[in-house]
Scaffold this motif. Structure first.
Motif, PDB file in Angstrom:
ATOM      1  N   GLU A  39       0.871  -0.931  -0.122  1.00  0.00           N
ATOM      2  CA  GLU A  39      -0.214  -0.565  -0.189  1.00  0.00           C
ATOM      3  C   GLU A  39       1.080   1.107   0.407  1.00  0.00           C
ATOM      4  OE1 GLU A  39      -3.985  -1.872   2.229  1.00  0.00           O
ATOM      5  OE2 GLU A  39      -2.925  -0.319   3.406  1.00  0.00           O
ATOM      6  N   GLY A  40       2.216   1.140   0.489  1.00  0.00           N
ATOM      7  CA  GLY A  40       3.102   2.016  -0.225  1.00  0.00           C
ATOM      8  C   GLY A  40       3.801   2.244  -0.800  1.00  0.00           C
ATOM      9  N   ASP A  41       5.128   2.596  -0.562  1.00  0.00           N
ATOM     10  CA  ASP A  41       6.230   2.857  -1.652  1.00  0.00           C
ATOM     11  C   ASP A  41       7.559   2.510  -0.777  1.00  0.00           C
ATOM     12  OD1 ASP A  41       4.731   4.644  -3.157  1.00  0.00           O
ATOM     13  OD2 ASP A  41       5.019   6.173  -1.496  1.00  0.00           O
ATOM     14  N   LEU A  42       7.440   1.980  -0.398  1.00  0.00           N
ATOM     15  CA  LEU A  42       8.835   0.634   0.525  1.00  0.00           C
ATOM     16  C   LEU A  42       9.522  -0.327  -0.361  1.00  0.00           C
ATOM     17  CD1 LEU A  42       8.591   2.185   4.514  1.00  0.00           C
ATOM     18  CD2 LEU A  42      10.515   2.808   2.308  1.00  0.00           C
ATOM     19  N   PRO A  43      10.525  -0.455  -0.421  1.00  0.00           N
ATOM     20  CA  PRO A  43      10.437  -1.854  -1.012  1.00  0.00           C
ATOM     21  C   PRO A  43      10.730  -3.191   0.062  1.00  0.00           C
ATOM     22  CG  PRO A  43      12.437  -1.195  -0.585  1.00  0.00           C
ATOM     23  CD  PRO A  43      11.372  -0.251  -0.558  1.00  0.00           C
ATOM     24  N   VAL A  44       9.209  -3.154   0.346  1.00  0.00           N
ATOM     25  CA  VAL A  44       8.746  -4.328   0.837  1.00  0.00           C
ATOM     26  C   VAL A  44       9.606  -5.758   0.631  1.00  0.00           C
ATOM     27  CG1 VAL A  44       7.000  -4.852   2.748  1.00  0.00           C
ATOM     28  CG2 VAL A  44       7.478  -2.712   2.703  1.00  0.00           C
ATOM     29  N   ALA A  45       8.780  -5.594  -0.350  1.00  0.00           N
ATOM     30  CA  ALA A  45       9.362  -6.963  -0.624  1.00  0.00           C
ATOM     31  C   ALA A  45      11.038  -7.382  -1.267  1.00  0.00           C
ATOM     32  CB  ALA A  45       8.480  -7.489  -2.398  1.00  0.00           C
ATOM     33  N   ALA A  46      11.297  -6.238  -0.871  1.00  0.00           N
ATOM     34  CA  ALA A  46      12.610  -6.783  -1.680  1.00  0.00           C
ATOM     35  C   ALA A  46      13.605  -6.743  -0.088  1.00  0.00           C
ATOM     36  CB  ALA A  46      13.838  -5.388  -2.106  1.00  0.00           C
ATOM     37  N   PHE A  47      12.787  -6.968   0.852  1.00  0.00           N
ATOM     38  CA  PHE A  47      13.901  -6.748   2.584  1.00  0.00           C
ATOM     39  C   PHE A  47      13.003  -7.814   2.563  1.00  0.00           C
ATOM     40  CE2 PHE A  47      12.253  -6.923   6.710  1.00  0.00           C
ATOM     41  CZ  PHE A  47      13.231  -6.614   7.766  1.00  0.00           C
ATOM     42  N   ALA A  48      11.724  -8.468   2.038  1.00  0.00           N
ATOM     43  CA  ALA A  48      11.377  -9.770   2.248  1.00  0.00           C
ATOM     44  C   ALA A  48      11.935 -11.153   1.740  1.00  0.00           C
ATOM     45  CB  ALA A  48       9.888 -10.129   2.335  1.00  0.00           C
ATOM     46  N   ALA A  49      11.875 -10.565   0.885  1.00  0.00           N
ATOM     47  CA  ALA A  49      13.308 -11.337   0.211  1.00  0.00           C
ATOM     48  C   ALA A  49      14.763 -11.910   0.659  1.00  0.00           C
ATOM     49  CB  ALA A  49      13.280 -11.552  -1.570  1.00  0.00           C
ATOM     50  N   ALA A  50      15.374 -11.048   1.506  1.00  0.00           N
ATOM     51  CA  ALA A  50      16.165 -10.748   1.699  1.00  0.00           C
ATOM     52  C   ALA A  50      16.260 -11.867   3.393  1.00  0.00           C
ATOM     53  CB  ALA A  50      17.132  -9.514   2.354  1.00  0.00           C
ATOM     54  N   VAL A  51      15.008 -11.701   3.284  1.00  0.00           N
ATOM     55  CA  VAL A  51      14.746 -12.814   4.622  1.00  0.00           C
ATOM     56  C   VAL A  51      14.866 -13.769   4.763  1.00  0.00           C
ATOM     57  CG1 VAL A  51      13.104 -12.973   7.417  1.00  0.00           C
ATOM     58  CG2 VAL A  51      13.726 -10.853   6.379  1.00  0.00           C
ATOM     59  N   ALA A  52      14.091 -13.993   3.998  1.00  0.00           N
ATOM     60  CA  ALA A  52      13.520 -15.818   3.285  1.00  0.00           C
ATOM     61  C   ALA A  52      15.254 -16.168   2.754  1.00  0.00           C
ATOM     62  CB  ALA A  52      12.608 -15.778   2.265  1.00  0.00           C
ATOM     63  N   ASP A  53      15.709 -15.318   2.341  1.00  0.00           N
ATOM     64  CA  ASP A  53      17.521 -16.071   1.166  1.00  0.00           C
ATOM     65  C   ASP A  53      17.955 -16.329   3.234  1.00  0.00           C
ATOM     66  OD1 ASP A  53      16.394 -15.815  -0.756  1.00  0.00           O
ATOM     67  OD2 ASP A  53      18.274 -13.754  -0.396  1.00  0.00           O
ATOM     68  N   THR A  54      17.669 -15.809   4.101  1.00  0.00           N
ATOM     69  CA  THR A  54      18.210 -16.284   5.430  1.00  0.00           C
ATOM     70  C   THR A  54      17.990 -18.213   5.524  1.00  0.00           C
ATOM     71  OG1 THR A  54      16.834 -15.971   6.869  1.00  0.00           O
ATOM     72  CG2 THR A  54      18.525 -14.370   5.893  1.00  0.00           C
ATOM     73  N   GLY A  55      17.056 -18.200   4.953  1.00  0.00           N
ATOM     74  CA  GLY A  55      15.950 -20.049   5.498  1.00  0.00           C
ATOM     75  C   GLY A  55      15.192 -19.645   6.629  1.00  0.00           C
ATOM     76  N   TYR A  56      14.864 -18.341   6.927  1.00  0.00           N
ATOM     77  CA  TYR A  56      14.183 -17.711   8.268  1.00  0.00           C
ATOM     78  C   TYR A  56      12.543 -18.250   7.479  1.00  0.00           C
ATOM     79  CZ  TYR A  56      10.630 -14.874  11.048  1.00  0.00           C
ATOM     80  OH  TYR A  56      10.327 -15.023  11.454  1.00  0.00           O
ATOM     81  N   ASP A  57      12.011 -19.240   9.219  1.00  0.00           N
ATOM     82  CA  ASP A  57      10.812 -19.747   8.343  1.00  0.00           C
ATOM     83  C   ASP A  57       9.606 -19.736   9.828  1.00  0.00           C
ATOM     84  OD1 ASP A  57      12.236 -21.246  10.448  1.00  0.00           O
ATOM     85  OD2 ASP A  57      11.977 -23.034  10.203  1.00  0.00           O
ATOM     86  N   GLY A  58       9.991 -18.756  10.377  1.00  0.00           N
ATOM     87  CA  GLY A  58       9.242 -18.437  11.145  1.00  0.00           C
ATOM     88  C   GLY A  58       7.594 -16.569  11.289  1.00  0.00           C
ATOM     89  N   TYR A  59       7.602 -16.566  11.927  1.00  0.00           N
ATOM     90  CA  TYR A  59       6.342 -15.952  11.797  1.00  0.00           C
ATOM     91  C   TYR A  59       6.802 -13.943  10.757  1.00  0.00           C
ATOM     92  CZ  TYR A  59       3.220 -18.230  14.554  1.00  0.00           C
ATOM     93  OH  TYR A  59       2.158 -19.090  14.830  1.00  0.00           O
ATOM     94  N   PHE A  60       6.199 -14.051   9.656  1.00  0.00           N
ATOM     95  CA  PHE A  60       5.790 -12.232   9.186  1.00  0.00           C
ATOM     96  C   PHE A  60       4.871 -11.715   9.744  1.00  0.00           C
ATOM     97  CE2 PHE A  60       8.730 -14.934   6.482  1.00  0.00           C
ATOM     98  CZ  PHE A  60       9.279 -13.692   6.192  1.00  0.00           C
ATOM     99  N   SER A  61       5.538 -11.182  10.941  1.00  0.00           N
ATOM    100  CA  SER A  61       3.866 -10.045  11.021  1.00  0.00           C
ATOM    101  C   SER A  61       4.012  -8.297  10.854  1.00  0.00           C
ATOM    102  CB  SER A  61       4.299  -9.904  12.798  1.00  0.00           C
ATOM    103  OG  SER A  61       2.867  -9.772  13.617  1.00  0.00           O
ATOM    104  N   LEU A  62       2.064  -8.323  11.124  1.00  0.00           N
ATOM    105  CA  LEU A  62       2.247  -6.698  10.276  1.00  0.00           C
ATOM    106  C   LEU A  62       2.547  -5.989  12.034  1.00  0.00           C
ATOM    107  CD1 LEU A  62      -0.772  -7.497   8.475  1.00  0.00           C
ATOM    108  CD2 LEU A  62       1.615  -6.963   7.401  1.00  0.00           C
ATOM    109  N   GLU A  63       3.063  -4.751  11.899  1.00  0.00           N
ATOM    110  CA  GLU A  63       3.009  -3.557  12.991  1.00  0.00           C
ATOM    111  C   GLU A  63       2.724  -2.159  12.249  1.00  0.00           C
ATOM    112  OE1 GLU A  63       5.539  -2.917  16.662  1.00  0.00           O
ATOM    113  OE2 GLU A  63       6.409  -1.900  14.885  1.00  0.00           O
TER     114      GLU A  63
END
Length: 629
Positions: free
Chosen positions: A215-239
């Protein structure tokens, strides 16, 4: 992807929040301390209530001003922490968020902070709890997740980890590649928020203007992809901290949040070289190749008035439905359907909204895939009984509870008008106005609904949103954004009304909700169209002559062109791409109208002309909204 949302992200009281969060499909919830403190029940009551909704408490937050405090403040922070641990055990949650210190008393030093977290980790471990450290973008000493990670690393305790928040990282433009080197077992939680790009104080920006990913203009998808590349498998939470959300619909906000995370997961899955198999696959965003038809609901009397207006615009009746009181009007590639049937959804729509353009049909590359994607993104499917042999068109509910049909060239969908309709000979003398196709559809919504529908369209369809512009109405400001695709075959303008004195606000108030307020038709020759319209008895919206005097001076127009524009009541605009011509009908009913446009490379929608168009349209409305005779 495991989904969570902080209770602070939605409006309402805690029980209402939890009910909406569960209904939206989240797996977990962060309990924000103020929501808990405002609730009369015990921590154990809250924990049971959360679990009764099928949710997990993913996090208790926030614990503030902890690390780097001098004595005796340091001892007090540990006492406070023990009290928080008591509450957490009663809630039956194991993770607490500690945000970086903003106190003026805080002392700097990575090793000092690491020592504090090591001790806190020891205390947490004795209770089977965990501590997550988050760098606030405005933290006194720690405002970068890289420094927070160094503190966690030096603390060297299994019960102490890092919490990442996309807003804090992206608002400070921290390199997201640094995330990829963090061990996944030390990432205890990932929080997500988007925001419009605004140059302001970070704290104020964060507390008032966050919104859902996409809904905004920040590169959140790129941020989340970087997290996913660590192998992280926990919660993604909205604040999310947002003034509009705090006063909005609890259920809608929760639904938007869940949709944003599902869409984000799909983006991450497609962006990674090795797809994340934990993310449920869905078809790609649907490619829109045009608008097949727009359907109006009406009764017989108002349908007759609408037909007379369409005839002045050069439309002729082409067919009638085999089994319903439905007529099809056509000009060029434009199909308009008028439904006066009282037994289906159109009848219900008319009973609530009056005559309205309650449905539109989009031509997509694959209707089945488009429907599957829409439903995966929490869109509500729509269906109603059809007579055997007639075409059942896939559909979803859209703005204002209306309908979006999905049509492709596969099976019989592309032949619906041949199968469901019988051709007729229209004996009405009508001159074609050279209208070729629908240029854009303008939908008016409440201002606080705009993020919802921008996300809805851009998540389901291959399209992007344009920057917001202000539409000046003599009675206020209407915010406008456009969803459009690269081909220009999908253009939907969303106009957010904030008060009912504006034309847009009046339309919403009098028709009881959001909906299509105008249709814009494209012509290749606006002056030839105007001439044909005159032959049909069309009366254009009368524009103030003062507008044309200014127009000539502002653009340096040739006097001959300026005179032609004035004679035909055509508005004009120009941008770096080309020219734009606009011709309007008077308002119909409670503010609905038609527009005819010609584009010569022009990329916009004539926002600069809106104030003059609206002022002219309001002259055609009585106080009760009915058109003048």
């Amino acid at each position: 992807m495991k989904t969570s949302i902080a209770t602070v992200s939605t409006s309402g009281e805690l029980p209402e929040k939890l009910e909406a969060i569960a209904r939206a499909g989240f797996d977990g919830v962060e309990v924000f301390e103020n929501d808990f403190l405002a609730f009369d029940g015990s921590p154990a009551d809250v924990g049971r209530m959360v679990r009764d909704h099928g949710l997990e408490i993913t996090l208790f937050q926030p614990f503030r001003d902890f690390e780097g405090m001098p004595e005796p403040l340091r001892s007090r922070t540990f006492d406070r922490a023990e009290r928080k641990f008591d509450v957490m055990q009663q809630l039956a949650t194991e993770l607490i968020l500690v945000c970086s210190n903003v106190s003026s008393a805080a002392l700097g030093g990575i090793d000092r902070a690491a020592a504090d977290f090591h001790e806190l980790g020891e205390r947490a471990a004795k209770r089977g709890l965990k501590v997550g450290y988050e760098a606030l973008a405005w933290g006194k000493h720690i405002n970068d997740h890289r420094d927070a990670w160094e503190i966690v690393r030096r603390a060297d305790h299994p019960n102490v980890g890092l919490i990442l928040d996309s807003f804090h990282t992206l608002s400070r433009k921290v390199d997201i590649n640094s995330i990829r080197s963090i061990p996944k077992e030390k990432l205890f939680m990932v929080q997500l928020a988007d925001a419009p790009l605004i140059d302001m104080d970070l704290l104020y920006w964060s507390r008032h203007f966050r919104n859902m990913p996409g809904e905004g203009d920040l590169p959140v998808a790129a941020f989340a992809a970087a997290v996913a590349d660590t192998g992280y498998d926990g919660y993604f939470s909205l604040e999310i901290f947002n003034d509009q959300f705090r006063g909005g619909s609890t259920r809608s906000i929760a639904t938007d949040g869940h949709r944003s995370l599902i869409y984000l997961a799909d983006q991450v899955r497609r962006a990674r070289a090795v797809p994340d198999l934990s993310i449920q696959p869905m078809p790609p965003r649907a490619i829109v190749n045009g608008i097949a038809f727009v359907e109006f609901s009406a009764d017989e009397e108002e349908a007759a008035d609408l037909v007379r207006m369409l005839e002045t615009l050069g439309f002729q009746k082409e067919a009638v439905h085999r089994s319903k009181d439905v007529s099809l009007y056509r000009q060029g590639d434009i199909r308009l359907i008028i439904n006066t049937d009282r037994h289906g959804f159109a009848g219900s729509s008319f009973a609530i909204h009056g005559t309205s353009a309650y449905a539109l049909a989009l031509v997509v590359d694959d209707a089945t895939n488009a429907l599957e994607r829409a439903v995966a993104l929490d869109a509500e499917p729509f269906c109603q009984p059809v007579v055997p042999g007639e075409v059942e068109i896939p559909a979803i509910r859209g703005v204002g509870g209306g309908v979006i049909y999905l049509i492709d060239d596969k099976s019989n969908l592309g032949r619906f008008s041949e199968i469901d309709f019988l051709p007729v000979e229209d004996e009405t003398e009508v001159v074609s106005a050279h209208l070729l196709h629908i240029d854009h559809v303008a939908q008016t919504v409440a201002y606080d609904e705009m993020p919802t529908w921008l996300l809805f369209y851009t998540a389901i369809f291959e399209a992007q949103k344009t920057p917001m512009v202000d539409i000046i109405d003599p009675a206020g400001v209407v915010r406008s954004q456009v969803v459009e695709n690269a081909s220009g075959l999908l253009r939907i303008t969303l106009n957010g009304a904030e008060n009912r004195r504006t034309l847009a606000g009046h339309f919403m108030a009098e028709t009881f909700g959001s909906g299509v307020q105008h249709l814009a038709f494209h012509t290749d020759d606006i002056f030839a169209t105007a001439a044909s319209l005159r032959q049909n008895g069309f009366k254009p919206l009368a524009i103030s002559p003062n507008y044309y005097d200014d127009l000539e001076a502002r653009f340096g127009l040739d006097t001959q062109l300026s005179d032609r524009l004035k004679a035909e009541n055509i508005l004009y605009d120009r941008d770096e791409h080309g020219e734009y011509f606009q011709l309007y009908s008077p308002t119909f009913g409670e503010g609905f109208f038609f527009e005819i446009v010609q584009r010569r490379g022009y990329a916009g929608y004539g926002a600069a002309n809106a104030i003059f168009r609206i002022a002219a349209q309001k002259k055609h409305l009585r106080p009760d909204g009915m058109p003048k005779a």
